[in-house]
Design a protein around this motif. Sequence first.
Motif, PDB file in Angstrom:
ATOM      1  N   GLN A  56       8.278 -14.384  -1.602  1.00 12.93           N
ATOM      2  CA  GLN A  56       7.602 -14.763  -0.353  1.00 12.93           C
ATOM      3  C   GLN A  56       7.409 -16.275  -0.295  1.00 12.93           C
ATOM      4  N   ASN A  57       6.888 -16.835  -1.376  1.00 11.86           N
ATOM      5  CA  ASN A  57       6.577 -18.267  -1.404  1.00 11.86           C
ATOM      6  C   ASN A  57       7.830 -19.141  -1.458  1.00 11.86           C
ATOM      7  N   MET A  58       8.939 -18.531  -1.861  1.00 10.46           N
ATOM      8  CA  MET A  58      10.226 -19.228  -1.904  1.00 10.46           C
ATOM      9  C   MET A  58      10.806 -19.371  -0.502  1.00 10.46           C
ATOM     10  N   GLY A  59      10.380 -18.474   0.418  1.00  8.64           N
ATOM     11  CA  GLY A  59      10.888 -18.530   1.788  1.00  8.64           C
ATOM     12  C   GLY A  59      11.785 -17.367   2.160  1.00  8.64           C
ATOM     13  N   VAL A  60      11.851 -16.350   1.287  1.00 10.17           N
ATOM     14  CA  VAL A  60      12.615 -15.137   1.593  1.00 10.17           C
ATOM     15  C   VAL A  60      11.857 -14.344   2.664  1.00 10.17           C
ATOM     16  N   HIS A  61      12.593 -13.664   3.563  1.00 11.58           N
ATOM     17  CA  HIS A  61      11.947 -12.778   4.547  1.00 11.58           C
ATOM     18  C   HIS A  61      11.483 -11.533   3.781  1.00 11.58           C
ATOM     19  N   THR A  62      10.196 -11.415   3.540  1.00 15.22           N
ATOM     20  CA  THR A  62       9.702 -10.319   2.695  1.00 15.22           C
ATOM     21  C   THR A  62       9.015  -9.237   3.519  1.00 15.22           C
ATOM     22  N   ASN A  63       9.349  -7.992   3.185  1.00 13.38           N
ATOM     23  CA  ASN A  63       8.786  -6.824   3.865  1.00 13.38           C
ATOM     24  C   ASN A  63       8.306  -5.842   2.809  1.00 13.38           C
ATOM     25  N   VAL A  64       7.065  -5.418   2.935  1.00 13.79           N
ATOM     26  CA  VAL A  64       6.500  -4.496   1.950  1.00 13.79           C
ATOM     27  C   VAL A  64       6.018  -3.229   2.658  1.00 13.79           C
ATOM     28  N   LEU A  65       6.620  -2.134   2.229  1.00 11.80           N
ATOM     29  CA  LEU A  65       6.351  -0.830   2.832  1.00 11.80           C
ATOM     30  C   LEU A  65       5.333  -0.040   2.011  1.00 11.80           C
ATOM     31  N   ILE A  66       4.333   0.506   2.691  1.00 12.26           N
ATOM     32  CA  ILE A  66       3.453   1.490   2.058  1.00 12.26           C
ATOM     33  C   ILE A  66       4.009   2.850   2.462  1.00 12.26           C
ATOM     34  N   ALA A  67       4.655   3.511   1.498  1.00 14.51           N
ATOM     35  CA  ALA A  67       5.472   4.695   1.788  1.00 14.51           C
ATOM     36  C   ALA A  67       4.630   5.966   1.842  1.00 14.51           C
ATOM     37  N   ASP A  68       3.808   6.081   2.894  1.00  9.85           N
ATOM     38  CA  ASP A  68       2.909   7.237   2.977  1.00  9.85           C
ATOM     39  C   ASP A  68       3.675   8.544   3.188  1.00  9.85           C
ATOM     40  N   TYR A  69       4.769   8.525   3.951  1.00 15.14           N
ATOM     41  CA  TYR A  69       5.548   9.748   4.130  1.00 15.14           C
ATOM     42  C   TYR A  69       6.147  10.232   2.804  1.00 15.14           C
ATOM     43  N   GLN A  70       6.467   9.296   1.926  1.00 18.95           N
ATOM     44  CA  GLN A  70       7.089   9.698   0.658  1.00 18.95           C
ATOM     45  C   GLN A  70       6.106  10.365  -0.304  1.00 18.95           C
ATOM     46  N   VAL A  71       4.822  10.283  -0.012  1.00 15.41           N
ATOM     47  CA  VAL A  71       3.832  10.996  -0.831  1.00 15.41           C
ATOM     48  C   VAL A  71       4.116  12.498  -0.796  1.00 15.41           C
ATOM     49  N   ILE A  72       4.516  12.998   0.375  1.00 12.52           N
ATOM     50  CA  ILE A  72       4.706  14.453   0.514  1.00 12.52           C
ATOM     51  C   ILE A  72       6.075  14.936   0.024  1.00 12.52           C
ATOM     52  N   THR A  73       6.864  14.042  -0.608  1.00  9.11           N
ATOM     53  CA  THR A  73       8.104  14.519  -1.235  1.00  9.11           C
ATOM     54  C   THR A  73       7.769  15.436  -2.400  1.00  9.11           C
ATOM     55  N   ASP A  74       6.681  15.129  -3.125  1.00 10.44           N
ATOM     56  CA  ASP A  74       6.359  15.932  -4.312  1.00 10.44           C
ATOM     57  C   ASP A  74       4.859  16.206  -4.461  1.00 10.44           C
ATOM     58  N   ARG A  75       4.105  16.058  -3.356  1.00 11.67           N
ATOM     59  CA  ARG A  75       2.670  16.372  -3.377  1.00 11.67           C
ATOM     60  C   ARG A  75       2.366  17.373  -2.268  1.00 11.67           C
ATOM     61  N   ASP A  76       1.398  18.225  -2.515  1.00  9.79           N
ATOM     62  CA  ASP A  76       1.057  19.246  -1.521  1.00  9.79           C
ATOM     63  C   ASP A  76      -0.177  18.881  -0.692  1.00  9.79           C
ATOM     64  N   THR A  77      -0.654  17.669  -0.875  1.00 10.20           N
ATOM     65  CA  THR A  77      -1.847  17.255  -0.131  1.00 10.20           C
ATOM     66  C   THR A  77      -1.763  15.771   0.225  1.00 10.20           C
ATOM     67  N   THR A  78      -2.419  15.418   1.322  1.00 13.81           N
ATOM     68  CA  THR A  78      -2.533  13.995   1.680  1.00 13.81           C
ATOM     69  C   THR A  78      -4.004  13.564   1.601  1.00 13.81           C
ATOM     70  N   GLU A  79      -4.759  14.296   0.810  1.00 12.36           N
ATOM     71  CA  GLU A  79      -6.171  13.950   0.615  1.00 12.36           C
ATOM     72  C   GLU A  79      -6.270  12.537   0.044  1.00 12.36           C
ATOM     73  N   HIS A  80      -7.196  11.756   0.517  1.00 11.95           N
ATOM     74  CA  HIS A  80      -7.459  10.373   0.061  1.00 11.95           C
ATOM     75  C   HIS A  80      -6.380   9.374   0.485  1.00 11.95           C
ATOM     76  N   ILE A  81      -5.403   9.802   1.305  1.00 13.05           N
ATOM     77  CA  ILE A  81      -4.282   8.889   1.578  1.00 13.05           C
ATOM     78  C   ILE A  81      -4.722   7.649   2.356  1.00 13.05           C
ATOM     79  N   ARG A  82      -5.638   7.808   3.303  1.00 11.80           N
ATOM     80  CA  ARG A  82      -6.086   6.649   4.086  1.00 11.80           C
ATOM     81  C   ARG A  82      -6.788   5.635   3.184  1.00 11.80           C
ATOM     82  N   ASP A  83      -7.646   6.149   2.301  1.00 12.19           N
ATOM     83  CA  ASP A  83      -8.354   5.289   1.356  1.00 12.19           C
ATOM     84  C   ASP A  83      -7.357   4.581   0.433  1.00 12.19           C
ATOM     85  N   ASN A  84      -6.350   5.321  -0.028  1.00 14.93           N
ATOM     86  CA  ASN A  84      -5.339   4.727  -0.909  1.00 14.93           C
ATOM     87  C   ASN A  84      -4.550   3.625  -0.204  1.00 14.93           C
TER      88      ASN A  84
END
Length: 353
Positions: A56-84
């Motif tokens: 980022q500080n070098m000047g690269v276009h940086t994008n950081v994803l919070i992959a909330d949909y990917q939580v449900i690839t192997d979890r059966d609950t989205t409890e606490h997801i907003r807090d996380n």
Amino acid sequence: MPNEGSYEVALERSERIRTDLPEHPERYTMLTGDRPTGRLHLGHYFGTLQNRVELQNMGVHTNVLIADYQVITDRDTTEHIRDNVYNMVMDYLACGLDPDKTMIYTHSSVPAANQLMLPFLSLVSEAELSRNPTVKAEMEASGHELTGLLLTYPVHQACDILFCKGNVVPVGRDQLPHIELTRTIARKFNKRYCKDTKPVFPMVNALLSDTPLLPGLDGRKMSKSYGNAISISMTPEETAERIKKSQTDGERMITFDPENRPGVSGLLSTAAICTGRSEVEIAEEIGMSGSGALKKYVTEAVNNRFAEIRERRHVYENDLDYVKDVLAEGNRRANEIAEATLAEVCEAMGMTY
């Protein structure tokens, strides 16, 4: 001659990019991210967060994803997801990600990026998805059945990378199959739909990490489920307690021996990465003073190294409205980019009505 998708070829590309980055950072768009399944820890910081801030500080276009949909690839609950999610944004900001320079956003908030899944799925075979070793490893690690979402996880990652025209992704060697599938998807789409026009998608390269994995306090992989991780968000007191409870062994002399003394060696590795010294040097200094002296040294090393980060984090903990604003602005920008890319995709496919 090495295979196009081999580690050797990926490493060669990565090294060329590393050489070029300081000279031409503007040529690169980076995408990376985390699943919001809990608090980020020291392994995340030294493994990826530091590197993101540098790019980022070098000047690269940086994008950081919070992959909330990917939580449900192997979890059966989205409890606490907003807090996380909110706590993840706090960690990012505290560690130095600047929302004016880095787009921070969530999967579920960018429908146009997720819509790329449909055309992308038509470009890969079931066999290509089934033999992806990373998906198999993730399925075995979680003990979860192979859902359709887990099977198509690498295609979803391709959407994440390509919607913003990402061309570099910082990864470890184990993630190379995902990058290779993204390259396949980009290549096939451009070949199939952009015969007479400029390609829609760039070729993506892995920026391979040269940072060794930081083990947990017990020498195993650092993981919150093992109770061997120190979170960035922990207080100095919580850090001291976590280190105090870590298992060592009955031998008084402190030595660095990861195979035979994983607990002692895990503590030494943590101290070493926080102080910039070597594990052997620290072990020799502590010598016969035993595990109590080692734990005291590690506690001070961690708390000193993360004092400023935790101080900044405390400010964000008390200003949740700002944290929400950062995410809302990141989501707005991501939607703008995703909608433009989806429009290009529809144009290329002749699906504009």
